[in-house]
Motif scaffolding. Structure first.
Motif, PDB file in Angstrom:
ATOM      1  N   SER A 147      86.708  -7.752 122.619  1.00  0.00           N
ATOM      2  CA  SER A 147      86.157  -6.275 123.091  1.00  0.00           C
ATOM      3  C   SER A 147      85.501  -6.116 121.916  1.00  0.00           C
ATOM      4  O   SER A 147      84.389  -6.884 120.729  1.00  0.00           O
ATOM      5  CB  SER A 147      87.005  -5.708 122.697  1.00  0.00           C
ATOM      6  N   ARG A 148      84.256  -5.277 122.065  1.00  0.00           N
ATOM      7  CA  ARG A 148      83.749  -4.315 121.028  1.00  0.00           C
ATOM      8  C   ARG A 148      84.081  -4.808 119.953  1.00  0.00           C
ATOM      9  O   ARG A 148      83.572  -4.438 118.171  1.00  0.00           O
ATOM     10  CB  ARG A 148      82.532  -3.052 121.361  1.00  0.00           C
ATOM     11  N   PHE A 149      85.691  -5.091 119.586  1.00  0.00           N
ATOM     12  CA  PHE A 149      86.637  -4.282 118.336  1.00  0.00           C
ATOM     13  C   PHE A 149      86.609  -5.438 117.873  1.00  0.00           C
ATOM     14  O   PHE A 149      87.817  -5.283 116.980  1.00  0.00           O
ATOM     15  CB  PHE A 149      87.267  -3.795 118.891  1.00  0.00           C
ATOM     16  N   THR A 150      86.248  -6.870 118.271  1.00  0.00           N
ATOM     17  CA  THR A 150      86.753  -8.046 117.747  1.00  0.00           C
ATOM     18  C   THR A 150      84.792  -8.620 117.000  1.00  0.00           C
ATOM     19  O   THR A 150      84.146  -8.685 117.826  1.00  0.00           O
ATOM     20  CB  THR A 150      86.908  -9.607 118.508  1.00  0.00           C
ATOM     21  N   ILE A 173      82.784  -5.800 105.090  1.00  0.00           N
ATOM     22  CA  ILE A 173      82.311  -4.557 105.563  1.00  0.00           C
ATOM     23  C   ILE A 173      80.851  -4.612 105.228  1.00  0.00           C
ATOM     24  O   ILE A 173      80.365  -5.036 104.757  1.00  0.00           O
ATOM     25  CB  ILE A 173      83.121  -2.945 105.770  1.00  0.00           C
ATOM     26  N   SER A 174      79.720  -3.679 105.787  1.00  0.00           N
ATOM     27  CA  SER A 174      78.443  -4.453 105.460  1.00  0.00           C
ATOM     28  C   SER A 174      77.891  -3.356 105.234  1.00  0.00           C
ATOM     29  O   SER A 174      77.027  -2.980 104.595  1.00  0.00           O
ATOM     30  CB  SER A 174      77.727  -4.215 107.169  1.00  0.00           C
ATOM     31  N   SER A 175      78.884  -2.571 104.477  1.00  0.00           N
ATOM     32  CA  SER A 175      78.452  -1.104 104.084  1.00  0.00           C
ATOM     33  C   SER A 175      78.633  -1.276 102.126  1.00  0.00           C
ATOM     34  O   SER A 175      78.798  -3.207 101.785  1.00  0.00           O
ATOM     35  CB  SER A 175      79.293   0.229 103.349  1.00  0.00           C
ATOM     36  N   PRO A 176      77.759  -0.708 101.461  1.00  0.00           N
ATOM     37  CA  PRO A 176      77.087  -1.616 100.237  1.00  0.00           C
ATOM     38  C   PRO A 176      78.680  -1.788  99.424  1.00  0.00           C
ATOM     39  O   PRO A 176      79.683  -0.463  99.458  1.00  0.00           O
ATOM     40  CB  PRO A 176      76.061  -0.687  99.531  1.00  0.00           C
ATOM     41  N   GLN A 177      79.201  -2.349  98.451  1.00  0.00           N
ATOM     42  CA  GLN A 177      80.189  -2.993  97.682  1.00  0.00           C
ATOM     43  C   GLN A 177      79.697  -3.100  96.078  1.00  0.00           C
ATOM     44  O   GLN A 177      78.685  -3.788  95.962  1.00  0.00           O
ATOM     45  CB  GLN A 177      80.850  -3.455  98.560  1.00  0.00           C
ATOM     46  N   LYS A 178      80.269  -2.905  95.619  1.00  0.00           N
ATOM     47  CA  LYS A 178      79.753  -3.571  93.523  1.00  0.00           C
ATOM     48  C   LYS A 178      81.061  -4.538  93.151  1.00  0.00           C
ATOM     49  O   LYS A 178      82.502  -4.901  94.447  1.00  0.00           O
ATOM     50  CB  LYS A 178      80.204  -2.870  92.409  1.00  0.00           C
ATOM     51  N   THR A 179      80.674  -5.657  92.861  1.00  0.00           N
ATOM     52  CA  THR A 179      81.506  -7.110  92.710  1.00  0.00           C
ATOM     53  C   THR A 179      81.147  -7.905  91.651  1.00  0.00           C
ATOM     54  O   THR A 179      80.179  -6.632  91.004  1.00  0.00           O
ATOM     55  CB  THR A 179      81.626  -8.014  93.645  1.00  0.00           C
ATOM     56  N   ARG A 210      79.218 -11.975 111.263  1.00  0.00           N
ATOM     57  CA  ARG A 210      80.428 -11.532 112.417  1.00  0.00           C
ATOM     58  C   ARG A 210      81.896 -11.379 111.979  1.00  0.00           C
ATOM     59  O   ARG A 210      82.126 -12.030 111.308  1.00  0.00           O
ATOM     60  CB  ARG A 210      80.139 -12.415 113.676  1.00  0.00           C
ATOM     61  N   HIS A 211      81.900 -10.031 111.962  1.00  0.00           N
ATOM     62  CA  HIS A 211      83.365  -9.671 111.077  1.00  0.00           C
ATOM     63  C   HIS A 211      84.143  -8.701 112.635  1.00  0.00           C
ATOM     64  O   HIS A 211      83.284  -7.536 113.400  1.00  0.00           O
ATOM     65  CB  HIS A 211      83.078  -8.821 109.977  1.00  0.00           C
ATOM     66  N   ASP A 212      85.346  -8.671 112.759  1.00  0.00           N
ATOM     67  CA  ASP A 212      86.069  -7.560 112.880  1.00  0.00           C
ATOM     68  C   ASP A 212      86.381  -6.600 112.579  1.00  0.00           C
ATOM     69  O   ASP A 212      86.720  -6.681 111.223  1.00  0.00           O
ATOM     70  CB  ASP A 212      87.411  -7.940 113.676  1.00  0.00           C
ATOM     71  N   PRO A 213      86.102  -5.412 113.157  1.00  0.00           N
ATOM     72  CA  PRO A 213      86.102  -3.838 112.448  1.00  0.00           C
ATOM     73  C   PRO A 213      87.688  -3.605 112.612  1.00  0.00           C
ATOM     74  O   PRO A 213      88.283  -2.790 111.380  1.00  0.00           O
ATOM     75  CB  PRO A 213      85.210  -3.087 113.308  1.00  0.00           C
TER      76      PRO A 213
END
Length: 370
Positions: A53-56, A303-309, A324-327
């Protein structure tokens, strides 16, 4: 790397990486005479596979299982069963950038700290794709359990803030909606919540519940091999699981003995319990009632939002994870939870066969007592 083998009497060893040639498992200890075909295993792998599905994740994998050994004329032979699923759609280039930094919420830093080296292609052995071997082996264990009248059923009870209403529980809904929720109204609300999270380039977690019916009293042991301890270890070994409850779980801490204790009764010549706050296990041993487990699954860390590391050199960086990642991991983890519970129960059944001398005498037909 040690730690890829699970079980004592019904023992499995999983192998393979997310972006290697394939993923597989070897099952050692399955008794001879169990009818088994690839189709028995495939139906559970189909429930776990990506792209449903769109959720995987949209990784295009058929996850077709091949039985390489241990089966002859449709029956298990008692020898090791080797199962293989070949990887088809691995795009290692999607992950080349992450070799230089540590992703938040992932095992990257721990791998480097332990081994000084890591397979950054989709997480290697720490990828959720490793669970293919567990589900394949669990399908064999589940078929064995079904032949003994034991049924393992898992389902989603919550996604983010959305929980099912048990008064609307409908088992048929579990495989009829993409989130495996046995409540169609909750499933619709949870899908709307996920769409909002995806629009924000974010993810969600949830809770999986597993009920096991038909388990006889007497499985487990009172010390280090408690049935509930082994079930908790099995569920906690699933990568995204961060908490496990059995029976009332943490709610028992706010209860009282007069409420939490399950009174015994005699009905039609059989001892049973009036309630089941214990979740079917007392003192580490099954009590014959339904075993009830819950597993808390964390939000997908990719997740595709910006993250600091930081980079491997300790320099601060801001990243946006590609690929490609599961939400949400929860729906695809449902068959994994079922598989791990089935493996523990099968192992406990086999162990219990040697717990009483009268049982051994009966099995071998010995009537003489020295």
């Amino acid at each position: 790397m040690a730690g890829s083998t699970f079980g004592t009497y019904f023992k499995i060893t999983t192998w393979g990486e997310s972006h290697g040639a394939g993923i597989g498992v070897v099952i050692d200890g399955c008794p001879a005479g169990l009818p088994l075909a690839e189709s028995d295993i495939q139906k559970d792998l189909d429930r776990r596979r990506p792209g449903q599905s769109r959720f995987t994740t949209q990784r295009a994998e058929g996850d077709q299982v091949e039985i390489l050994s241990g089966i002859f004329e449709g029956l298990t032979t008692g020898t090791p069963i080797s199962l293989l699923v070949r990887n088809q759609d691995h795009r290692s280039a999607d992950y080349s950038e992450i070799s230089s930094y540590y992703r938040p919420g992932h095992a990257d830093f721990g791998y480097d700290a332990k081994y000084g080296f890591r397979d950054y292609r989709g997480g290697g052995r720490s990828s959720g794709r490793e669970t293919i071997g567990r589900v394949a082996a669990g399908a064999v264990a589940r078929k064995l359990l079904v032949s003994l009248g034991i049924r393992v059923l898992a389902y989603t009870v919550s996604i983010g803030p959305v929980s099912i209403d048990f008064s609307r529980f409908e088992e048929a809904q579990i495989e009829q909606n993409p989130l495996r929720m046995p409540d169609s109204a909750a499933a619709e609300a949870a899908q709307e919540f996920l769409r909002e999270q995806m629009a924000k380039c974010d993810s969600a977690g949830g809770i999986i519940e597993c009920r096991i019916d038909g388990v006889p009293a007497g499985l487990g042991a009172p010390a280090f091999e408690k049935l509930d301890a082994n079930l908790a270890k099995a569920l906690m070994s699933v990568g995204a699981v961060k908490g496990v409850e059995i029976g009332d779980g943490f709610a028992a801490a706010a209860s009282s003995g007069s409420i939490n204790n399950d009174p015994f009764r005699l009905t039609d010549g059989k001892i049973s319990k009036e309630t089941n706050h214990s979740g079917g296990i007392l003192g580490g041993i099954s009590d014959g009632s339904r075993i009830l487990l819950r597993a808390a699954v964390k939000p997908t860390p990719s997740i595709s939002s910006p993250q600091k590391t930081v980079s491997k050199n300790g320099e601060p960086v801001e990243i946006q994870i590609k690929g490609r990642h599961d939400p949400v991991i929860v729906p695809r983890a449902v068959p994994v939870i079922e598989a791990m519970a089935a493996l523990v129960l099968t192992d406990a059944l086999f162990e219990n066969m040697t717990s009483r001398l009268d049982g051994i005498r009966k099995f071998y037909g010995f009537n003489t007592v020295q």
